[in-house]
Enzyme design. Structure first.
Site, PDB file in Angstrom:
ATOM      1  N   THR A 137       0.819  -1.213   0.000  1.00 55.23           N
ATOM      2  CA  THR A 137       0.000   0.000   0.000  1.00 55.23           C
ATOM      3  C   THR A 137       0.855   1.266   0.000  1.00 55.23           C
ATOM      4  O   THR A 137       1.988   1.248   0.492  1.00 55.23           O
ATOM      5  CB  THR A 137      -0.898  -0.014   1.260  1.00 55.23           C
ATOM      6  OG1 THR A 137      -1.506   1.259   1.421  1.00 55.23           O
ATOM      7  CG2 THR A 137      -0.117  -0.325   2.527  1.00 55.23           C
ATOM      8  N   ASP A 138       0.269   2.357  -0.467  1.00 52.82           N
ATOM      9  CA  ASP A 138       0.973   3.651  -0.404  1.00 52.82           C
ATOM     10  C   ASP A 138       1.048   4.184   1.026  1.00 52.82           C
ATOM     11  O   ASP A 138       1.822   5.099   1.308  1.00 52.82           O
ATOM     12  CB  ASP A 138       0.306   4.685  -1.333  1.00 52.82           C
ATOM     13  CG  ASP A 138      -1.160   4.962  -1.017  1.00 52.82           C
ATOM     14  OD1 ASP A 138      -1.719   4.344  -0.080  1.00 52.82           O
ATOM     15  OD2 ASP A 138      -1.760   5.816  -1.709  1.00 52.82           O
ATOM     16  N   GLU A 139       0.228   3.603   1.934  1.00 56.69           N
ATOM     17  CA  GLU A 139       0.195   4.141   3.311  1.00 56.69           C
ATOM     18  C   GLU A 139       1.522   3.956   4.037  1.00 56.69           C
ATOM     19  O   GLU A 139       1.760   4.606   5.055  1.00 56.69           O
ATOM     20  CB  GLU A 139      -0.926   3.482   4.123  1.00 56.69           C
ATOM     21  CG  GLU A 139      -2.271   3.743   3.533  1.00 56.69           C
ATOM     22  CD  GLU A 139      -3.437   3.562   4.495  1.00 56.69           C
ATOM     23  OE1 GLU A 139      -3.206   3.453   5.714  1.00 56.69           O
ATOM     24  OE2 GLU A 139      -4.568   3.541   4.009  1.00 56.69           O
TER      25      GLU A 139
ATOM     26  N   TYR B  77      -2.086  -0.465  11.032  1.00 66.69           N
ATOM     27  CA  TYR B  77      -2.203  -1.147   9.724  1.00 66.69           C
ATOM     28  C   TYR B  77      -0.988  -0.849   8.855  1.00 66.69           C
ATOM     29  O   TYR B  77      -0.315  -1.756   8.366  1.00 66.69           O
ATOM     30  CB  TYR B  77      -3.493  -0.715   9.001  1.00 66.69           C
ATOM     31  CG  TYR B  77      -3.475  -1.029   7.512  1.00 66.69           C
ATOM     32  CD1 TYR B  77      -3.524  -2.347   7.062  1.00 66.69           C
ATOM     33  CD2 TYR B  77      -3.373  -0.011   6.555  1.00 66.69           C
ATOM     34  CE1 TYR B  77      -3.473  -2.640   5.696  1.00 66.69           C
ATOM     35  CE2 TYR B  77      -3.323  -0.298   5.197  1.00 66.69           C
ATOM     36  CZ  TYR B  77      -3.376  -1.610   4.768  1.00 66.69           C
ATOM     37  OH  TYR B  77      -3.322  -1.896   3.424  1.00 66.69           O
TER      38      TYR B  77
ATOM     39  N   LYS C  92       2.009  -3.281   7.422  1.00 68.46           N
ATOM     40  CA  LYS C  92       2.306  -3.473   5.994  1.00 68.46           C
ATOM     41  C   LYS C  92       3.762  -3.074   5.711  1.00 68.46           C
ATOM     42  O   LYS C  92       4.453  -3.729   4.936  1.00 68.46           O
ATOM     43  CB  LYS C  92       1.355  -2.650   5.122  1.00 68.46           C
ATOM     44  CG  LYS C  92      -0.083  -3.145   5.087  1.00 68.46           C
ATOM     45  CD  LYS C  92      -0.274  -4.540   4.496  1.00 68.46           C
ATOM     46  CE  LYS C  92      -0.025  -4.628   3.018  1.00 68.46           C
ATOM     47  NZ  LYS C  92      -0.374  -5.957   2.469  1.00 68.46           N
TER      48      LYS C  92
HETATM   49  P1  NAD Z   1      -9.753  -7.296   2.157  1.00 70.45           P
HETATM   50  O1  NAD Z   1      -9.776  -7.002   3.598  1.00 70.45           O
HETATM   51  O2  NAD Z   1     -10.965  -7.002   1.332  1.00 70.45           O
HETATM   52  O3  NAD Z   1      -9.413  -8.839   1.929  1.00 70.45           O
HETATM   53  C1  NAD Z   1      -8.431  -9.506   2.648  1.00 70.45           C
HETATM   54  C2  NAD Z   1      -8.577 -11.001   2.388  1.00 70.45           C
HETATM   55  O4  NAD Z   1      -7.532 -11.687   3.091  1.00 70.45           O
HETATM   56  C3  NAD Z   1      -9.913 -11.585   2.883  1.00 70.45           C
HETATM   57  O5  NAD Z   1     -10.452 -12.450   1.931  1.00 70.45           O
HETATM   58  C4  NAD Z   1      -9.511 -12.345   4.150  1.00 70.45           C
HETATM   59  O6  NAD Z   1     -10.347 -13.450   4.423  1.00 70.45           O
HETATM   60  C5  NAD Z   1      -8.100 -12.780   3.782  1.00 70.45           C
HETATM   61  N1  NAD Z   1      -7.275 -13.060   4.966  1.00 70.45           N
HETATM   62  C6  NAD Z   1      -7.127 -12.273   6.075  1.00 70.45           C
HETATM   63  N2  NAD Z   1      -6.335 -12.879   6.970  1.00 70.45           N
HETATM   64  C7  NAD Z   1      -5.944 -14.051   6.408  1.00 70.45           C
HETATM   65  C8  NAD Z   1      -5.120 -15.125   6.856  1.00 70.45           C
HETATM   66  N3  NAD Z   1      -4.529 -15.090   8.049  1.00 70.45           N
HETATM   67  N4  NAD Z   1      -4.943 -16.187   6.040  1.00 70.45           N
HETATM   68  C9  NAD Z   1      -5.553 -16.224   4.814  1.00 70.45           C
HETATM   69  N5  NAD Z   1      -6.360 -15.257   4.365  1.00 70.45           N
HETATM   70  C10 NAD Z   1      -6.544 -14.180   5.146  1.00 70.45           C
HETATM   71  O7  NAD Z   1      -8.486  -6.543   1.589  1.00 70.45           O
HETATM   72  P2  NAD Z   1      -8.270  -5.801   0.194  1.00 70.45           P
HETATM   73  O8  NAD Z   1      -8.781  -4.427   0.293  1.00 70.45           O
HETATM   74  O9  NAD Z   1      -8.721  -6.701  -0.886  1.00 70.45           O
HETATM   75  O10 NAD Z   1      -6.670  -5.705   0.190  1.00 70.45           O
HETATM   76  C11 NAD Z   1      -5.883  -6.783  -0.314  1.00 70.45           C
HETATM   77  C12 NAD Z   1      -4.414  -6.429  -0.199  1.00 70.45           C
HETATM   78  O11 NAD Z   1      -4.144  -5.239  -0.929  1.00 70.45           O
HETATM   79  C13 NAD Z   1      -3.957  -6.148   1.232  1.00 70.45           C
HETATM   80  O12 NAD Z   1      -2.675  -6.699   1.392  1.00 70.45           O
HETATM   81  C14 NAD Z   1      -3.921  -4.629   1.317  1.00 70.45           C
HETATM   82  O13 NAD Z   1      -2.948  -4.210   2.247  1.00 70.45           O
HETATM   83  C15 NAD Z   1      -3.523  -4.275  -0.092  1.00 70.45           C
HETATM   84  N6  NAD Z   1      -3.993  -2.952  -0.574  1.00 70.45           N
HETATM   85  C16 NAD Z   1      -5.303  -2.597  -0.458  1.00 70.45           C
HETATM   86  C17 NAD Z   1      -5.727  -1.376  -0.985  1.00 70.45           C
HETATM   87  C18 NAD Z   1      -7.174  -0.946  -0.915  1.00 70.45           C
HETATM   88  O14 NAD Z   1      -7.493   0.180  -1.267  1.00 70.45           O
HETATM   89  N7  NAD Z   1      -8.104  -1.789  -0.495  1.00 70.45           N
HETATM   90  C19 NAD Z   1      -4.813  -0.518  -1.602  1.00 70.45           C
HETATM   91  C20 NAD Z   1      -3.464  -0.915  -1.667  1.00 70.45           C
HETATM   92  C21 NAD Z   1      -3.072  -2.146  -1.175  1.00 70.45           C
HETATM   93  O1  DAU Z   2      -4.133   3.944   0.436  1.00 73.76           O
HETATM   94  C1  DAU Z   2      -4.358   2.568   0.336  1.00 73.76           C
HETATM   95  C2  DAU Z   2      -5.198   2.105   1.498  1.00 73.76           C
HETATM   96  O2  DAU Z   2      -6.517   2.579   1.258  1.00 73.76           O
HETATM   97  C3  DAU Z   2      -5.193   0.601   1.693  1.00 73.76           C
HETATM   98  O3  DAU Z   2      -3.905   0.180   2.017  1.00 73.76           O
HETATM   99  C4  DAU Z   2      -6.166   0.197   2.800  1.00 73.76           C
HETATM  100  O4  DAU Z   2      -6.233  -1.219   2.890  1.00 73.76           O
HETATM  101  C5  DAU Z   2      -7.526   0.741   2.453  1.00 73.76           C
HETATM  102  O5  DAU Z   2      -8.432   0.441   3.499  1.00 73.76           O
HETATM  103  C6  DAU Z   2      -7.474   2.237   2.226  1.00 73.76           C
HETATM  104  O6  DAU Z   2      -7.186   2.939   3.470  1.00 73.76           O
HETATM  105  P1  DAU Z   2      -7.922   4.328   3.849  1.00 73.76           P
HETATM  106  O7  DAU Z   2      -7.871   4.473   5.295  1.00 73.76           O
HETATM  107  O8  DAU Z   2      -7.433   5.432   3.000  1.00 73.76           O
HETATM  108  O9  DAU Z   2      -9.423   3.944   3.325  1.00 73.76           O
HETATM  109  P2  DAU Z   2     -10.867   4.144   3.986  1.00 73.76           P
HETATM  110  O10 DAU Z   2     -11.852   3.775   2.923  1.00 73.76           O
HETATM  111  O11 DAU Z   2     -10.989   3.519   5.307  1.00 73.76           O
HETATM  112  O12 DAU Z   2     -10.926   5.728   4.181  1.00 73.76           O
HETATM  113  C7  DAU Z   2     -10.735   6.608   3.091  1.00 73.76           C
HETATM  114  C8  DAU Z   2     -10.796   8.037   3.643  1.00 73.76           C
HETATM  115  O13 DAU Z   2     -12.151   8.299   4.069  1.00 73.76           O
HETATM  116  C9  DAU Z   2      -9.933   8.248   4.861  1.00 73.76           C
HETATM  117  O14 DAU Z   2      -9.400   9.566   4.821  1.00 73.76           O
HETATM  118  C10 DAU Z   2     -10.901   8.147   6.038  1.00 73.76           C
HETATM  119  C11 DAU Z   2     -12.209   8.654   5.455  1.00 73.76           C
HETATM  120  N1  DAU Z   2     -13.448   8.043   5.999  1.00 73.76           N
HETATM  121  C12 DAU Z   2     -13.546   6.687   6.018  1.00 73.76           C
HETATM  122  C13 DAU Z   2     -14.683   6.071   6.511  1.00 73.76           C
HETATM  123  C14 DAU Z   2     -14.783   4.556   6.550  1.00 73.76           C
HETATM  124  C15 DAU Z   2     -14.494   8.858   6.435  1.00 73.76           C
HETATM  125  O15 DAU Z   2     -14.417  10.087   6.386  1.00 73.76           O
HETATM  126  N2  DAU Z   2     -15.621   8.233   6.922  1.00 73.76           N
HETATM  127  C16 DAU Z   2     -15.747   6.876   7.004  1.00 73.76           C
HETATM  128  O16 DAU Z   2     -16.801   6.392   7.488  1.00 73.76           O
END
Ligand code: NAD
Ligand code: DAU
Length: 359
Positions: free
Chosen positions: A136-138, A162, A166
């Site tokens: 992730t970019d975080e 988180y 990561k």
């Molecule tokens: P998600 O939470 O939707 O899915 C995570 C999946 O991993 C689920 O299916 C869960 O059951 C599985 N999992 C969790 N713990 C596990 C374990 N111990 N063993 C096996 N499976 C397990 O997550 P996502 O949003 O799809 O993110 C996927 C990946 O991409 C993560 O590594 C996250 O850090 C990264 N990522 C997410 C975003 C985003 O915006 N969502 C952006 C950049 C990177």
């Molecule tokens: O940047 C990549 C990341 O983006 C991933 O690594 C994470 O897995 C993914 O969850 C996401 O993280 P964020 O914290 O940026 O996403 P989230 O959707 O939780 O929140 C996006 C923005 O919106 C953040 O600034 C918090 C705000 N927010 C979020 C929720 C859930 C609100 O204002 N209200 C809300 O109820």
């Protein structure tokens, strides 16, 4: 035929990736999906592909060495695509331990098992193998408003449990590459949105709440900036990095699509207004009056913005979906999958929501 071991394939991005790969390669690849099915994992996301001969689901934990090494012993895995993680920042603030367990220790298990399976007697690795670590970019921390971007060499500065977990997992992958010349790439991607995203994250939460006439909880002043990417564009980037990425390199993935949270919420309301039929009773519910500013997230990063120059120049990846189109596709998908939303918001979700938003 290449065999992919996808971890976390029942989650949001993992399931989109699996769909993307079968659409692109059909019967020419094999996918094994290892997922323990936490609250975020959902086999409904994969219903339409679950009976394919070239797909296998294994319910198991990435922290469980025996399960993971058995998969490597029983299959000649070419690529690991490692998505499995705890992914929600707010949950990490409330309960950090499981993030360390899954994201750090789970990654260590995945790395060890892949190393054991791929390493040859002389310490080199079998030709053509690759571990793609999805990050992730975080990990880069927070940028000032309107100034600067995250590059691959930006120093790590994670703030939430988180992002710290990561960052630790990225460091482990880097250590394996440096120490053993372990064949891997890391991708650091910005915020994804699209089908199958669990409604704890901003976009599906706002869509779901608006359609139910519930308040739209905006943290702080609503001016935090995220850089949004349609999930299929992320899947495409991962596929391209597997095929074209230079070993040991990191690639940042993002589409130069920065938006303040409040802008996102306004766009969702406007798009729902345009999409809902005049005869639909929900149309009257979806108004900007639902917007409610709530207490800010602890340690809330102000701005994320990816510079995707390296992946564009070296690999030729470009995002294809503009936000104005992607958000329509996403909203249409949620309209067409109301049962999916009902199923994932029944049970534990309500408890999470009430605790989180103090309802
Ligand atoms: P998600 O939470 O939707 O899915 C995570 C999946 O991993 C689920 O299916 C869960 O059951 C599985 N999992 C969790 N713990 C596990 C374990 N111990 N063993 C096996 N499976 C397990 O997550 P996502 O949003 O799809 O993110 C996927 C990946 O991409 C993560 O590594 C996250 O850090 C990264 N990522 C997410 C975003 C985003 O915006 N969502 C952006 C950049 C990177
Ligand atoms: O940047 C990549 C990341 O983006 C991933 O690594 C994470 O897995 C993914 O969850 C996401 O993280 P964020 O914290 O940026 O996403 P989230 O959707 O939780 O929140 C996006 C923005 O919106 C953040 O600034 C918090 C705000 N927010 C979020 C929720 C859930 C609100 O204002 N209200 C809300 O109820």
């Amino acid at each position: 035929m290449k065999t992919y071991l996808v971890t976390g394939g029942a989650g949001f991005i993992g399931s989109n990736f699996i769909h993307y790969m079968f659409n692109k390669y059909g019967d020419d690849i094999r996918i094994i999906n290892l997922d323990v099915l936490t609250y975020a994992g959902n086999l409904e996301n994969l219903k339409d592909i679950e009976n394919r001969d070239n797909y296998t689901f294994v319910k198991g934990d990435i922290c469980d060495k025996e399960t993971v090494s058995r998969i490597f012993t029983e299959n000649d895995i070419d690529y690991v695509v490692h998505f499995a993680a705890e992914s929600h920042v707010d949950r990490s603030i409330k309960n950090p331990e499981v993030f360390v367990q899954t994201n750090v220790l789970g990654t260590a298990v995945m790395l060890n098992c892949a190393k054991a399976a791929w390493e040859q007697e002389d310490g080199s690795f079998k030709e053509g193998k690759k571990f793609l670590h999805v990050s992730t970019d975080e990990v880069y921390g927070s940028l000032p408003e309107g100034n600067g971007y995250f590059y691959e060499d930006t120093p790590y500065s994670p703030h939430s449990p988180y992002s710290a977990s990561k960052a630790s997992s990225d460091m482990l992958v880097k250590a394996y590459m440096d120490t053993y010349k372990f064949p891997a790439n890391i991708t650091n991607c910005s915020n994804n949105y699209g089908p199958y995203q669990f409604p704890e994250k901003l976009i599906p939460l706002m869509i779901n709440n608006a359609l139910s006439g519930k308040k739209l909880p905006v943290y702080g002043d609503g001016k935090n900036v995220r850089d949004w990417l349609y999930v299929a564009d992320h899947a495409k980037a991962i596929d391209m990095v597997i095929n074209k990425g230079r070993l040991f390199e990191t690639y940042n993935v993002g589409g130069h699509n920065e938006k303040q949270n409040i802008e996102i919420v306004n766009i969702i309301i406007e798009t729902l207004q345009e999409t809902l039929d005049d005869s639909d009773s929900r149309k009257a519910l979806v108004t900007k009056d639902l917007i409610t500013y709530v207490e800010d997230r602890k340690g809330h990063d102000r701005r994320y913005a990816i510079a995707p120059d390296k992946i564009r120049k070296e690999i030729g990846w470009e995002p294809e979906t503009m936000f104005k189109d992607g958000i329509k596709l996403t909203i249409k998908w949620y309209f067409a999958h109301e049962d999916w939303m009902k199923n994932v918001t029944s049970g534990d979700y309500q408890k999470y929501y009430n605790d989180m938003y103090k309802v």
